[in-house]
Motif scaffolding. Structure first.
Motif, mmCIF file in Angstrom:
data_model
loop_
_atom_site.group_PDB
_atom_site.id
_atom_site.type_symbol
_atom_site.label_atom_id
_atom_site.label_comp_id
_atom_site.label_asym_id
_atom_site.label_seq_id
_atom_site.Cartn_x
_atom_site.Cartn_y
_atom_site.Cartn_z
ATOM 1 N N ILE A 124 0.833 -1.208 0.000
ATOM 2 C CA ILE A 124 0.000 0.000 0.000
ATOM 3 C C ILE A 124 0.864 1.252 0.000
ATOM 4 O O ILE A 124 0.659 2.156 -0.809
ATOM 5 N N GLY A 125 1.825 1.324 0.912
ATOM 6 C CA GLY A 125 2.680 2.505 0.946
ATOM 7 C C GLY A 125 3.433 2.635 2.250
ATOM 8 O O GLY A 125 3.374 1.760 3.117
ATOM 9 N N GLY A 126 4.135 3.746 2.389
ATOM 10 C CA GLY A 126 4.961 3.982 3.561
ATOM 11 C C GLY A 126 4.440 5.139 4.391
ATOM 12 O O GLY A 126 3.765 6.046 3.884
ATOM 13 N N VAL A 127 4.763 5.109 5.681
ATOM 14 C CA VAL A 127 4.314 6.169 6.589
ATOM 15 C C VAL A 127 5.374 6.357 7.677
ATOM 16 O O VAL A 127 5.926 5.386 8.198
ATOM 17 N N PRO A 128 5.685 7.600 8.024
ATOM 18 C CA PRO A 128 6.654 7.803 9.103
ATOM 19 C C PRO A 128 5.992 7.705 10.472
ATOM 20 O O PRO A 128 4.770 7.776 10.607
ATOM 21 N N ASN A 129 6.810 7.543 11.485
ATOM 22 C CA ASN A 129 6.356 7.806 12.844
ATOM 23 C C ASN A 129 6.606 9.285 13.118
ATOM 24 O O ASN A 129 7.434 9.934 12.451
ATOM 25 N N VAL A 130 5.892 9.813 14.090
ATOM 26 C CA VAL A 130 6.091 11.203 14.477
ATOM 27 C C VAL A 130 6.289 11.259 15.985
ATOM 28 O O VAL A 130 5.570 10.600 16.740
ATOM 29 N N PHE A 131 7.289 12.014 16.419
ATOM 30 C CA PHE A 131 7.598 12.163 17.843
ATOM 31 C C PHE A 131 6.968 13.465 18.319
ATOM 32 O O PHE A 131 7.212 14.530 17.739
#
Length: 327
Positions: A124-131
């Protein structure tokens, strides 16, 4: 002559089997389809599964349901899929947690093969984590957070969806690179961790950008200090990456896809891949995913399988360095 006749019969039988497989794939799905999710509702994996399920329901004219089976770092849903009937009607929203981090951490205890027991019909795709931190924290970037953490060693907490998931490990990697001592507080799901940092009960939190974090950041209920991907995310163009803030080569990009049981007929795998790639090429599904901060990326089933193998190898090294292997 007898040999030629025998070969002819075998060829006819093979053609009949291939034709039957194609016909079966054309009819697929013949009943409701389940997308297994290894986490509680409200997180990025669950949100993505529901968006995809709605699009496939419309395309296939057959109901696609999300089945949440949280627990054991996503293992329950993954194992249920590995043991499901090989007819393509049980899928799992596989992700960096279920098919990279978990195999790296629990490789001695898994009851299934994360590669051999699965087929990989659609990425499907990529997603970052967010701090993120609560707005009352006197830190507006990673440099200030590191300075604050060094002044208060062992007293700053960060929440995540659970031990060993990619958000947790992304901050463990950051801790090693920054040389800071902050305390992990695991929650039963990303939504609970986010709720506590929004309310001020937790100083900081990390989670997949998709789902609640994006809305919370836009509403100024939390302050984003950085995204874990190599490049900034289009939905948060003003939030810098970890690499930009002094941690070169830092890149933790999560990913989502649809996986299923390994013995599902190849024709059905091909159909799922073609249908998903069509939906992801343009239109409402792609837009809804991009609105969640997901960078859509499609490939072939073989290409997706190769990606998963590479991710398992990469995260095995991180887990060993962070000493997070499960006994």
């Amino acid at each position: 002559m007898l040999k030629e006749t025998h070969r002819g019969k075998l060829a006819v039988a093979l053609l009949c089997m291939l034709a039957a497989g194609v016909a079966h794939a054309q009819q697929y799905p013949t009943k409701p389809v389940r997308i297994m999710v290894g986490y509680v509702p409200g997180g990025g994996v669950d949100t993505t599964a529901r968006i995809v399920a709605a699009a496939l329901t419309e395309l296939w004219g057959q109901q696609v349901l999300v089945d949440n089976r949280p627990g054991a770092a996503g293992n329950i849903a993954t194992e249920l899929t590995a043991r499901a009937a090989p007819d393509g009607h049980t899928l799992v929203l596989c992700n960096i947690g279920s098919h990279s981090v978990t195999p790296a951490r629990f490789r001695k205890r898994l009851t299934y093969d994360p590669i051999g027991d699965f087929a990989f019909p659609a990425m499907i795709g990529g997603v970052p984590n967010v701090f993120m931190v609560h707005p009352s924290m006197p830190t507006r970037n990673l440099k200030e957070f590191v300075a604050y953490a060094r002044k208060h060693p062992g007293k700053v907490n960060f929440g995540s969806s659970g031990v060993g998931a990619s958000p947790h490990l992304s901050i463990e990697l950051f801790k090693m690179m920054a040389g800071i001592d902050i305390v992990h507080v695991p929650y039963k799901g990303a939504a609970a961790a986010l709720a506590d940092v929004m309310s001020g009960h937790m100083e900081s939190s990390v989670g997949n950008l998709a789902g609640g974090p994006l809305g919370a950041i836009r509403a100024n209920k939390v302050r984003a200090l950085g995204v874990t991907s190599a490049k900034r995310n289009a939905q948060l163009p003003d939030v810098p990456t970890f690499a930009e803030q002094g941690y070169p080569d830092y890149d933790v990009t999560g990913w989502y896809g649809l996986c299923t049981q390994s013995k599902v007929p190849p024709a059905i795998i091909t159909k799922i891949n073609a249908d998903m790639n069509k939906l992801l090429a343009a239109g409402p599904l792609r837009q809804r995913l991009e609105d969640q901060g997901i960078t859509v990326s499609t490939t072939t089933p073989d290409g997706f399988a190769a990606h998963v193998k590479a991710e398992i190898a990469r995260w095995t090294k991180v887990v060993q360095q962070a000493k997070l292997e499960a006994e």
